[in-house]
Design a protein around this motif. Structure first.
Motif, mmCIF file in Angstrom:
data_model
loop_
_atom_site.group_PDB
_atom_site.id
_atom_site.type_symbol
_atom_site.label_atom_id
_atom_site.label_comp_id
_atom_site.label_asym_id
_atom_site.label_seq_id
_atom_site.Cartn_x
_atom_site.Cartn_y
_atom_site.Cartn_z
ATOM 1 N N GLU A 158 0.810 -1.223 0.000
ATOM 2 C CA GLU A 158 0.000 0.000 0.000
ATOM 3 C C GLU A 158 0.839 1.268 0.000
ATOM 4 O OE1 GLU A 158 -3.595 2.120 2.591
ATOM 5 O OE2 GLU A 158 -2.824 0.161 3.163
ATOM 6 N N ASN A 159 1.880 1.295 0.810
ATOM 7 C CA ASN A 159 2.705 2.516 0.887
ATOM 8 C C ASN A 159 4.059 2.367 0.187
ATOM 9 O OD1 ASN A 159 4.060 0.814 2.610
ATOM 10 N ND2 ASN A 159 3.922 2.135 4.412
ATOM 11 N N GLY A 160 4.278 1.212 -0.433
ATOM 12 C CA GLY A 160 5.532 0.976 -1.139
ATOM 13 C C GLY A 160 6.695 0.610 -0.241
ATOM 14 N N LEU A 161 6.446 0.479 1.057
ATOM 15 C CA LEU A 161 7.548 0.340 2.007
ATOM 16 C C LEU A 161 7.511 -0.938 2.842
ATOM 17 C CD1 LEU A 161 7.663 4.044 3.226
ATOM 18 C CD2 LEU A 161 9.408 2.877 1.870
ATOM 19 N N ILE A 162 6.644 -1.873 2.493
ATOM 20 C CA ILE A 162 6.509 -3.048 3.376
ATOM 21 C C ILE A 162 7.797 -3.868 3.428
ATOM 22 C CG2 ILE A 162 4.011 -3.223 3.154
ATOM 23 C CD1 ILE A 162 4.430 -5.542 1.213
ATOM 24 N N TYR A 163 8.524 -3.950 2.318
ATOM 25 C CA TYR A 163 9.740 -4.768 2.322
ATOM 26 C C TYR A 163 10.908 -4.047 2.975
ATOM 27 C CZ TYR A 163 6.980 -7.707 -0.703
ATOM 28 O OH TYR A 163 5.974 -8.505 -1.198
ATOM 29 N N TYR A 164 10.958 -2.726 2.819
ATOM 30 C CA TYR A 164 12.011 -1.990 3.522
ATOM 31 C C TYR A 164 11.780 -2.018 5.029
ATOM 32 C CZ TYR A 164 14.427 -0.456 -0.630
ATOM 33 O OH TYR A 164 15.168 -0.448 -1.791
ATOM 34 N N GLU A 165 10.525 -1.970 5.438
ATOM 35 C CA GLU A 165 10.242 -2.070 6.875
ATOM 36 C C GLU A 165 10.668 -3.434 7.406
ATOM 37 O OE1 GLU A 165 7.104 -0.499 10.126
ATOM 38 O OE2 GLU A 165 6.385 -0.714 8.052
ATOM 39 N N GLN A 166 10.400 -4.486 6.642
ATOM 40 C CA GLN A 166 10.843 -5.821 7.052
ATOM 41 C C GLN A 166 12.366 -5.886 7.145
ATOM 42 O OE1 GLN A 166 9.250 -9.085 4.717
ATOM 43 N NE2 GLN A 166 7.222 -8.138 4.642
ATOM 44 N N LEU A 167 13.043 -5.292 6.155
ATOM 45 C CA LEU A 167 14.509 -5.297 6.155
ATOM 46 C C LEU A 167 15.056 -4.574 7.375
ATOM 47 C CD1 LEU A 167 17.266 -5.789 4.815
ATOM 48 C CD2 LEU A 167 16.924 -3.662 3.519
ATOM 49 N N PHE A 168 14.504 -3.412 7.682
ATOM 50 C CA PHE A 168 14.985 -2.651 8.835
ATOM 51 C C PHE A 168 14.748 -3.422 10.138
ATOM 52 C CE2 PHE A 168 13.893 1.445 6.279
ATOM 53 C CZ PHE A 168 14.971 1.189 5.443
ATOM 54 N N ASN A 169 13.607 -4.061 10.245
ATOM 55 C CA ASN A 169 13.315 -4.900 11.413
ATOM 56 C C ASN A 169 14.344 -6.015 11.547
ATOM 57 O OD1 ASN A 169 11.050 -4.346 13.201
ATOM 58 N ND2 ASN A 169 9.772 -4.364 11.369
ATOM 59 N N GLN A 170 14.655 -6.654 10.444
ATOM 60 C CA GLN A 170 15.614 -7.758 10.474
ATOM 61 C C GLN A 170 17.015 -7.265 10.836
ATOM 62 O OE1 GLN A 170 15.445 -10.088 6.856
ATOM 63 N NE2 GLN A 170 13.232 -10.402 7.027
ATOM 64 N N LEU A 171 17.394 -6.099 10.336
ATOM 65 C CA LEU A 171 18.714 -5.556 10.668
ATOM 66 C C LEU A 171 18.870 -5.345 12.170
ATOM 67 C CD1 LEU A 171 19.335 -2.965 7.798
ATOM 68 C CD2 LEU A 171 20.793 -4.907 8.359
ATOM 69 N N LEU A 172 17.796 -4.916 12.815
ATOM 70 C CA LEU A 172 17.856 -4.651 14.249
ATOM 71 C C LEU A 172 17.994 -5.921 15.080
ATOM 72 C CD1 LEU A 172 15.276 -1.734 14.639
ATOM 73 C CD2 LEU A 172 17.772 -1.603 14.725
ATOM 74 N N THR A 173 17.756 -7.075 14.468
ATOM 75 C CA THR A 173 17.920 -8.340 15.202
ATOM 76 C C THR A 173 19.352 -8.864 15.110
ATOM 77 O OG1 THR A 173 17.385 -9.798 13.326
ATOM 78 C CG2 THR A 173 15.529 -8.944 14.634
ATOM 79 N N LYS A 174 20.179 -8.250 14.293
ATOM 80 C CA LYS A 174 21.548 -8.724 14.100
ATOM 81 C C LYS A 174 22.447 -8.221 15.230
ATOM 82 C CE LYS A 174 20.120 -10.508 10.280
ATOM 83 N NZ LYS A 174 19.870 -11.953 10.172
ATOM 84 N N GLN A 175 23.545 -8.926 15.442
ATOM 85 C CA GLN A 175 24.468 -8.544 16.506
ATOM 86 C C GLN A 175 25.144 -7.208 16.219
ATOM 87 O OE1 GLN A 175 27.175 -11.827 17.107
ATOM 88 N NE2 GLN A 175 25.707 -12.950 18.361
ATOM 89 N N SER A 176 25.294 -6.896 14.941
ATOM 90 C CA SER A 176 25.924 -5.640 14.552
ATOM 91 C C SER A 176 25.214 -5.089 13.326
ATOM 92 C CB SER A 176 27.409 -5.863 14.236
ATOM 93 O OG SER A 176 28.017 -4.664 13.800
ATOM 94 N N LEU A 177 25.249 -3.768 13.177
ATOM 95 C CA LEU A 177 24.690 -3.140 11.993
ATOM 96 C C LEU A 177 25.792 -2.926 10.955
ATOM 97 C CD1 LEU A 177 22.409 -0.369 13.559
ATOM 98 C CD2 LEU A 177 21.655 -2.486 12.457
#
Length: 269
Positions: A204-223
């Protein structure tokens, strides 16, 4: 016997009449294709183009960063704008001495393979992910024919769920589906009917996959030190807001594409 120039002129005139974009380039490519593949008829190719079938799928390949990539209906056709992403990221890799390069949503592999081709045989670790096994098979073929060696680890994955080796010595590159659904439905017939929806429609807003990516990045030990993404000019500001939501301390650098449209975001994390 008809000359090649005469054939190009006639094909170009026809393509203009049906509103085909970049008709002169395609006319020359069709003429050369028919010379090399006499079993195919001009009439059959023009009929497909009239129906909206993309020339790149008929030809079976596309030139991207001066490299010849195989494309099929299972992969998005690489766009010229994205070449800039390749050159910008290659420069960043050299400047920051990155050894770990991750391409998220790789499709035909055009981004990561082009970067690997430019960088040459140095000790880099290349990773590329895609949710589509069919797209990854095309990407592996492109690696074999272009790089002539196995240098990239291809991961069938939802974005970066299974990627564990992200460190400050990493650059993450993403050209994810970012077209809002309402805009997607208004795209040209050649895109709607033939290119894979999963590679274009960003919800709908064009951002669902980027939001998923950002969420996944925050679960990693390092950025990663740098996240470099491509997005749509109509949602450019919304993309920036989403980045700040997940990474409040990020430094965002806006980059225009070759048509002077807001397209890329270099994110320093």
């Amino acid at each position: 016997m008809e000359s090649n120039l005469s054939r190009i002129y006639r094909i170009n005139k026809y393509l203009n009449s049906i509103g085909c974009p970049d008709s002169y380039r395609i006319s020359k490519e069709i003429a050369n294709y028919l010379n090399d593949n006499p079993k195919f008829s001009e009439e059959s190719i023009l009929k497909k183009l009239t129906q909206g079938y993309p020339w790149e799928y008929i030809q079976g390949h596309v030139l991207f960063c001066n490299l010849k990539f195989k494309v099929t209906k299972d992969t998005l056709i690489p766009r010229i704008e994205t070449e800039q992403l390749v050159y910008d990221c290659t420069k960043l890799i050299k400047e920051n001495n990155f050894k770990n390069i991750i391409d998220v949503g790789t499709g035909s592999g055009c981004i990561i393979i082009s970067i690997a081709s430019i960088l040459g045989n140095f000790p880099y670790s290349f990773y590329a992910t895609d949710i589509s096994c069919k797209a990854l098979n095309i990407a592996r073929y492109n690696e074999k024919t272009i790089l002539k060696s196995k240098r990239i680890k291809w991961v069938e994955n939802n974005l970066i769920e299974e990627i564990k080796n992200i460190t400050k010595n990493t650059i993450v590159i993403a050209n994810l589906p970012y077209i809002p659904t309402k805009q997607y439905k208004k795209l040209d017939r050649s895109v709607l009917e033939y290119e894979p929806k999963v590679a274009l429609d960003g919800g709908e807003n064009g951002l669902i996959y980027y939001e998923q990516l950002f969420n996944q990045l925050l679960t990693k030990q390092s950025l990663p030190k740098i996240l470099y993404i491509e997005t749509e000019s109509s949602i450019f500001e919304n993309t920036k807001q989403l980045i700040y939501k997940y990474f409040p301390k990020a430094e965002i650098i806006e980059i225009l594409d070759c048509f002077d449209r807001k397209r890329f975001l270099k994110i320093l994390l």
